[in-house]
Design an enzyme around this catalytic site. Structure first.
Site, PDB file in Angstrom:
ATOM      1  N   HIS A 183      49.806  30.161 151.112  1.00 34.67           N
ATOM      2  CA  HIS A 183      51.183  30.566 150.814  1.00 34.67           C
ATOM      3  C   HIS A 183      52.101  29.350 150.708  1.00 34.67           C
ATOM      4  O   HIS A 183      52.867  29.211 149.755  1.00 34.67           O
ATOM      5  CB  HIS A 183      51.730  31.507 151.886  1.00 34.67           C
ATOM      6  CG  HIS A 183      53.216  31.682 151.791  1.00 34.67           C
ATOM      7  ND1 HIS A 183      53.808  32.505 150.869  1.00 34.67           N
ATOM      8  CD2 HIS A 183      54.228  31.088 152.472  1.00 34.67           C
ATOM      9  CE1 HIS A 183      55.121  32.427 150.981  1.00 34.67           C
ATOM     10  NE2 HIS A 183      55.398  31.571 151.956  1.00 34.67           N
ATOM     11  N   HIS A 216      54.937  27.487 147.427  1.00 36.85           N
ATOM     12  CA  HIS A 216      56.189  26.732 147.497  1.00 36.85           C
ATOM     13  C   HIS A 216      56.173  25.368 146.805  1.00 36.85           C
ATOM     14  O   HIS A 216      57.153  24.987 146.164  1.00 36.85           O
ATOM     15  CB  HIS A 216      56.566  26.503 148.966  1.00 36.85           C
ATOM     16  CG  HIS A 216      57.149  27.690 149.656  1.00 36.85           C
ATOM     17  ND1 HIS A 216      58.421  28.150 149.413  1.00 36.85           N
ATOM     18  CD2 HIS A 216      56.629  28.517 150.599  1.00 36.85           C
ATOM     19  CE1 HIS A 216      58.673  29.209 150.169  1.00 36.85           C
ATOM     20  NE2 HIS A 216      57.601  29.457 150.899  1.00 36.85           N
ATOM     21  N   GLU A 244      61.694  32.982 148.419  1.00 38.02           N
ATOM     22  CA  GLU A 244      60.487  33.757 148.699  1.00 38.02           C
ATOM     23  C   GLU A 244      60.218  34.844 147.657  1.00 38.02           C
ATOM     24  O   GLU A 244      59.086  34.997 147.193  1.00 38.02           O
ATOM     25  CB  GLU A 244      60.559  34.389 150.090  1.00 38.02           C
ATOM     26  CG  GLU A 244      60.501  33.390 151.239  1.00 38.02           C
ATOM     27  CD  GLU A 244      59.145  32.707 151.386  1.00 38.02           C
ATOM     28  OE1 GLU A 244      58.216  33.010 150.599  1.00 38.02           O
ATOM     29  OE2 GLU A 244      59.023  31.854 152.281  1.00 38.02           O
ATOM     30  N   SER A 291      52.306  33.711 145.605  1.00 38.44           N
ATOM     31  CA  SER A 291      51.082  33.554 146.400  1.00 38.44           C
ATOM     32  C   SER A 291      50.425  34.883 146.739  1.00 38.44           C
ATOM     33  O   SER A 291      49.409  34.909 147.423  1.00 38.44           O
ATOM     34  CB  SER A 291      51.396  32.792 147.694  1.00 38.44           C
ATOM     35  OG  SER A 291      52.322  33.510 148.493  1.00 38.44           O
TER      36      SER A 291
END
Length: 292
Positions: free
Chosen positions: A136, A141, A182, A201
């Protein structure tokens, strides 16, 4: 159950009894200690997600993946990632044991250090994990940290974090992070694209966010987002859409204090609630929430 959902509750540390040796909670990644099975888990996750994101991820995500040492063959080495990021946007990746206290998280971001968990989920956890892992944090990111607008916005978020605590507005600020960094969507040529790491993700949320008739897709408005609660352990009921990543750069220069005050004076919004003033791009059916 859907894929790993990250928490914006930074203060929930990884293990209540964990006491870090370093005050900034950083640890050595220990890349050489990853097992063949762990690298294989990364490969499985990487290959299925990169195949799915074709035509779904925003251009900045695709560009970041192209220029960073992130590939299917092995879990990325944080040192090599930092060697590319530092000269481009001034960011580096530091390993942490998991979720860290708020003040530690904000300080890292304010100084352009992205804290990433070094562990990877087990093979039986491919589609659900409570705490964000290296897949993730890195796959989701890091590619966007090569984008100047996102790089500046995340630093500004860190700088504003401690101030938000002083103003009693941490929940409001966390909602901004949740619905942008997010779970944000962006308009690009051809339609909506994914830029939020929680979507990028997640195999199932990558499909749900763009294809499902269930969620609302609403134009981004800062005060509106600050009022809106979010779903921690399920798909989002609403996604907020920006016109370009440069819109985040504009947010980085906004004084949030009066926006906090204005948002606090209004009632909170449920995750799937629509307001009369919303710019509704697509009205959801709520079928996932209602189990239909």
């Amino acid at each position: 159950m859907h894929d790993a959902t990250p928490h914006v509750r930074h203060g929930l540390a990884a293990g209540a009894d964990f006491h870090p040796d370093r005050p900034d909670w950083t640890i050595d990644q220990g890349w050489e200690n990853y097992t063949a099975e762990e690298h294989a888990t990364w490969k499985t996750l990487f290959e299925r997600q990169t195949a799915l994101l074709q035509g779904r991820a925003c251009a900045a995500f695709v560009d970041g993946m192209r220029h960073l040492p992130i590939a299917a063959d092995a879990i990325p080495d944080f040192r090599r990632l930092s060697e590319v990021l530092l000269p481009r946007t001034g960011w580096q990746i530091v390993a942490v044991p998991g979720l860290v206290p708020d003040e530690v998280f904000f300080d890292h971001l304010a100084n352009r250090r992205f804290p990433a968990g070094r562990f990877i989920r087990r093979p039986q956890e491919l589609d659900y994990l409570e705490e964000p892992d290296v897949f993730h944090d890195v796959f989701g990111h890091v590619p966007l940290l090569l984008n100047p607008a996102m790089a500046d916005f995340i630093q500004a978020y860190g700088q504003g974090g401690l101030r938000s605590r002083e103003l009693g507005a941490l929940d409001q600020l966390a909602r901004v992070y949740w619905y942008t960094v997010e779970f944000g969507l962006v308009r690009e040529a051809g339609g909506l694209r994914i830029y939020g790491a929680g979507i990028a993700s997640s195999y199932t949320e990558s499909v749900f966010a763009l294809d499902s008739p269930s969620p609302h897709r609403v134009g981004f408005d800062l005060a509106r987002v600050m009022r809106t609660r979010y779903c921690i352990d399920d798909f989002q009921e609403s996604y907020f859409v920006i016109d370009s990543l440069d819109q985040l750069l504009e947010l980085a220069s906004v004084d949030f204090a009066p926006v906090y005050a204005a948002a606090a004076a209004q009632p909170e919004c449920a995750p799937g609630e629509l307001l009369p003033q919303d710019q509704v791009l697509s009205r959801g059916t709520g079928s996932h929430r209602h189990g239909s």
